[in-house]
Design a protein around this motif. Structure first.
Motif, short mmCIF file in Angstrom:
data_model
loop_
_atom_site.label_atom_id
_atom_site.label_comp_id
_atom_site.label_asym_id
_atom_site.label_seq_id
_atom_site.Cartn_x
_atom_site.Cartn_y
_atom_site.Cartn_z
N GLY A 88 0.83 -1.20 0.00
CA GLY A 88 0.00 0.00 0.00
C GLY A 88 0.86 1.25 0.00
O GLY A 88 2.08 1.19 -0.18
N THR A 89 0.20 2.37 0.21
CA THR A 89 0.87 3.67 0.16
C THR A 89 1.05 4.22 1.57
O THR A 89 0.13 4.17 2.39
CB THR A 89 0.07 4.67 -0.69
OG1 THR A 89 0.02 4.17 -2.03
CG2 THR A 89 0.72 6.05 -0.70
N ALA A 90 2.23 4.72 1.84
CA ALA A 90 2.56 5.30 3.15
C ALA A 90 2.99 6.76 2.97
O ALA A 90 3.51 7.13 1.92
CB ALA A 90 3.66 4.52 3.83
N PHE A 91 2.75 7.53 4.01
CA PHE A 91 3.18 8.92 4.05
C PHE A 91 4.15 9.09 5.22
O PHE A 91 3.90 8.59 6.32
CB PHE A 91 2.01 9.87 4.22
CG PHE A 91 1.08 9.92 3.06
CD1 PHE A 91 1.24 10.84 2.04
CD2 PHE A 91 0.02 9.01 2.95
CE1 PHE A 91 0.39 10.89 0.96
CE2 PHE A 91 -0.84 9.05 1.88
CZ PHE A 91 -0.66 9.99 0.87
N SER A 92 5.23 9.78 4.97
CA SER A 92 6.17 10.11 6.03
C SER A 92 6.69 11.51 5.75
O SER A 92 6.16 12.22 4.90
CB SER A 92 7.32 9.08 6.06
OG SER A 92 8.12 9.29 7.21
N SER A 93 7.70 11.95 6.47
CA SER A 93 8.23 13.29 6.24
C SER A 93 9.75 13.23 6.20
O SER A 93 10.37 12.44 6.91
CB SER A 93 7.78 14.27 7.33
OG SER A 93 8.20 13.82 8.60
N ALA A 111 10.56 19.33 8.18
CA ALA A 111 9.37 19.97 8.74
C ALA A 111 8.40 20.43 7.67
O ALA A 111 7.22 20.67 7.95
CB ALA A 111 9.79 21.15 9.60
N LYS A 112 8.86 20.56 6.43
CA LYS A 112 7.99 21.09 5.37
C LYS A 112 7.86 20.17 4.17
O LYS A 112 7.24 20.54 3.18
CB LYS A 112 8.54 22.45 4.90
CG LYS A 112 8.51 23.53 5.97
CD LYS A 112 8.93 24.88 5.42
CE LYS A 112 8.83 25.97 6.48
NZ LYS A 112 9.23 27.29 5.96
N GLU A 113 8.42 18.96 4.24
CA GLU A 113 8.38 18.06 3.10
C GLU A 113 7.76 16.72 3.47
O GLU A 113 8.13 16.12 4.48
CB GLU A 113 9.79 17.84 2.55
CG GLU A 113 10.43 19.09 1.98
CD GLU A 113 11.89 18.86 1.61
OE1 GLU A 113 12.22 19.07 0.43
OE2 GLU A 113 12.68 18.46 2.49
N VAL A 114 6.82 16.27 2.66
CA VAL A 114 6.15 14.99 2.86
C VAL A 114 6.67 13.99 1.84
O VAL A 114 6.79 14.30 0.65
CB VAL A 114 4.62 15.13 2.73
CG1 VAL A 114 3.94 13.77 2.80
CG2 VAL A 114 4.08 16.04 3.82
N GLN A 115 6.97 12.80 2.30
CA GLN A 115 7.42 11.73 1.42
C GLN A 115 6.26 10.77 1.19
O GLN A 115 5.61 10.32 2.14
CB GLN A 115 8.60 11.00 2.08
CG GLN A 115 9.18 9.88 1.24
CD GLN A 115 10.31 9.16 1.97
OE1 GLN A 115 10.28 9.07 3.19
NE2 GLN A 115 11.27 8.66 1.22
N ILE A 116 5.98 10.44 -0.06
CA ILE A 116 4.91 9.52 -0.42
C ILE A 116 5.53 8.24 -0.96
O ILE A 116 6.26 8.26 -1.96
CB ILE A 116 3.97 10.14 -1.48
CG1 ILE A 116 3.39 11.46 -0.96
CG2 ILE A 116 2.85 9.16 -1.83
CD1 ILE A 116 2.57 12.21 -2.00
N LEU A 117 5.25 7.13 -0.30
CA LEU A 117 5.75 5.83 -0.72
C LEU A 117 4.59 5.07 -1.35
O LEU A 117 3.82 4.38 -0.67
CB LEU A 117 6.33 5.06 0.47
CG LEU A 117 7.37 5.81 1.31
CD1 LEU A 117 7.81 4.96 2.50
CD2 LEU A 117 8.57 6.20 0.46
N LYS A 118 4.41 5.20 -2.64
CA LYS A 118 3.23 4.67 -3.33
C LYS A 118 3.41 3.20 -3.69
O LYS A 118 4.37 2.81 -4.35
CB LYS A 118 2.94 5.49 -4.59
CG LYS A 118 1.66 5.07 -5.31
CD LYS A 118 1.36 6.02 -6.46
CE LYS A 118 0.15 5.55 -7.26
NZ LYS A 118 -1.05 5.42 -6.40
#
Length: 388
Positions: free
Chosen positions: A10-15, A18-25
């Motif tokens: 599945g897809t996960a969100f992390s950072s 402090a201002k950048e989001v990482q999307i693991l699709k």
């Protein structure tokens, strides 16, 4: 091929900042027998497809449904664990009265371990259900009940940083709820540190003792100095309240002729492992001292909206290199959800940025005619007792 207890797709969100989001699709997340994420595999990795084919259709494989995502566990930096029993209630009177009418009588009941277990077990379970996997807890002055909270964190798999609260000043605390004396407060704190360090040997997720003066007004100078020495001796975490309100800020200046931050530093309580709650009234030298000592801030936006009479300048403090995290501040904050506090943090930041003066000249004129003042933070602040 390495075997895993569970495989998620599945897809996960992390950072990443402090201002950048990482999307693991559409990544694969491999879980080992200890329940720990052993490996994260991207779709372009060579082992992705073979691993997917090996696990698909088996009971230990799960593909997240549409709209489901994986998130890192939340970290709550400020929870008054005993106050869970009154969360969302008893906010009808000023804070000083609130403490003495509701909060201190409630916390005094945690001498009863059966009562403490009932409240603490429900609290830890509720926070976990809200996605909070790490918590920095204030317990009570009771050593045994505070250790019980740490044991429940281990049992339920929550990373707990737990503090036995110190309140030794007979002039500032009610007779029915305080440490018997300074010596016992320090001795109980050291015993608690050693007991939690022993307990940590059985905790795969980690449990840690925290040196916890409630705040400067509740403690004698001797106790604060002794707690600083214990923090240094055991390289322990430290937590307290710092410059939360006009009342506390003024009290410390009157008593010690310095601001909270510098007083805490002089007692040995501002250090790399220190987390101070609220900090709404730090001035520039205070903030510079936080940055210099590596002290972090627990920002409690919902509680601050009720009780602190100010909005903390988070962006300004971030610019100085101060680490800042979020706290629910149960029960001054009514919600156990860090999602709710994230939302309030955004709302409060907008209020600080834009001000909250009434926009209509006509309405402002009506207020002035009635002797009322607009509520822009720079010009208006209600005097109020501190919440601890």
């Amino acid at each position: 091929m390495e075997q895993y207890m569970q495989l998620f797709q599945g897809t996960a969100f992390s950072s990443t900042s402090a201002k950048e989001v990482q999307i693991l699709k559409d990544y694969l997340f491999a879980i080992n027998a200890e329940g720990v994420i052993k490996k994260v595999i991207a779709p372009e990795d060579a082992e992705y497809q073979p691993l997917l084919e090996a696990y698909q259709g088996k009971s230990n494989f799960r593909r997240l449904a549409e709209g489901q995502y994986l998130l890192p566990g939340f970290i709550d930096l400020h929870v008054h664990a005993p106050q869970w029993a009154q969360s969302g209630t008893a906010l009808d009177i000023p804070l000083y009265d609130w403490l003495n009418t509701y909060t201190f009588p409630l916390e005094s009941k945690f001498a009863d371990l059966d009562f403490a277990e009932k409240v603490y077990e429900d609290l830890v379970s509720t926070l976990l259900a809200n996605g909070t996997t790490t918590v920095l807890y204030f317990a009570t002055v009771h050593k045994e009940a505070s250790l019980l909270l740490a044991e429940l964190c281990v049992k339920k798999g929550q990373r707990g940083l737990v503090g036995k609260v110190v309140m030794d000043d007979p002039a500032q605390n009610p007779e029915y709820y305080r440490d018997a004396d300074t010596h016992s407060a320090l001795a109980d704190t050291e015993d608690f540190i050693l007991a939690v360090r022993e307990l940590a040997k059985t905790a795969k997720q980690g449990v840690y003792p925290v040196v916890t003066p409630r705040f400067i007004p509740s403690c004698t100078d001797e106790a604060l100095r002794g707690l600083g020495k214990l923090a240094d001796k055991y390289d322990a975490y430290v937590q307290s309240h710092c410059s939360e309100s006009d009342w506390a800020h003024g009290y410390v200046r009157d008593r010690l002729d310095k601001n909270d931050a510098f007083a805490l530093r002089d007692f040995g309580l501002l250090r790399e492992k220190s987390v101070m709650a609220h900090c709404n009234f730090l001035d520039e030298p205070d903030a510079d001292l936080f940055a210099e000592t590596g002290t972090a801030i627990a920002h409690c936006p919902i509680s601050n909206a009720y009780f602190a009479n100010s909005v903390i300048p988070v962006a300004h403090f971030h610019g100085k290199g101060i680490d800042i995290g979020l706290g629910t501040d149960i029960s001054g904050g009514f919600s156990p959800s860090l999602f709710d506090n994230i939302r309030q943090a955004v709302i409060s930041s907008r209020m600080l940025e834009d001000g909250v003066d009434l926009p209509s000249p006509h309405i402002s004129a009506v207020f002035r005619s009635r002797g009322l003042r607009s509520m822009k933070r720079s010009t208006w602040r209600q005097p109020e007792a501190v919440r601890v």
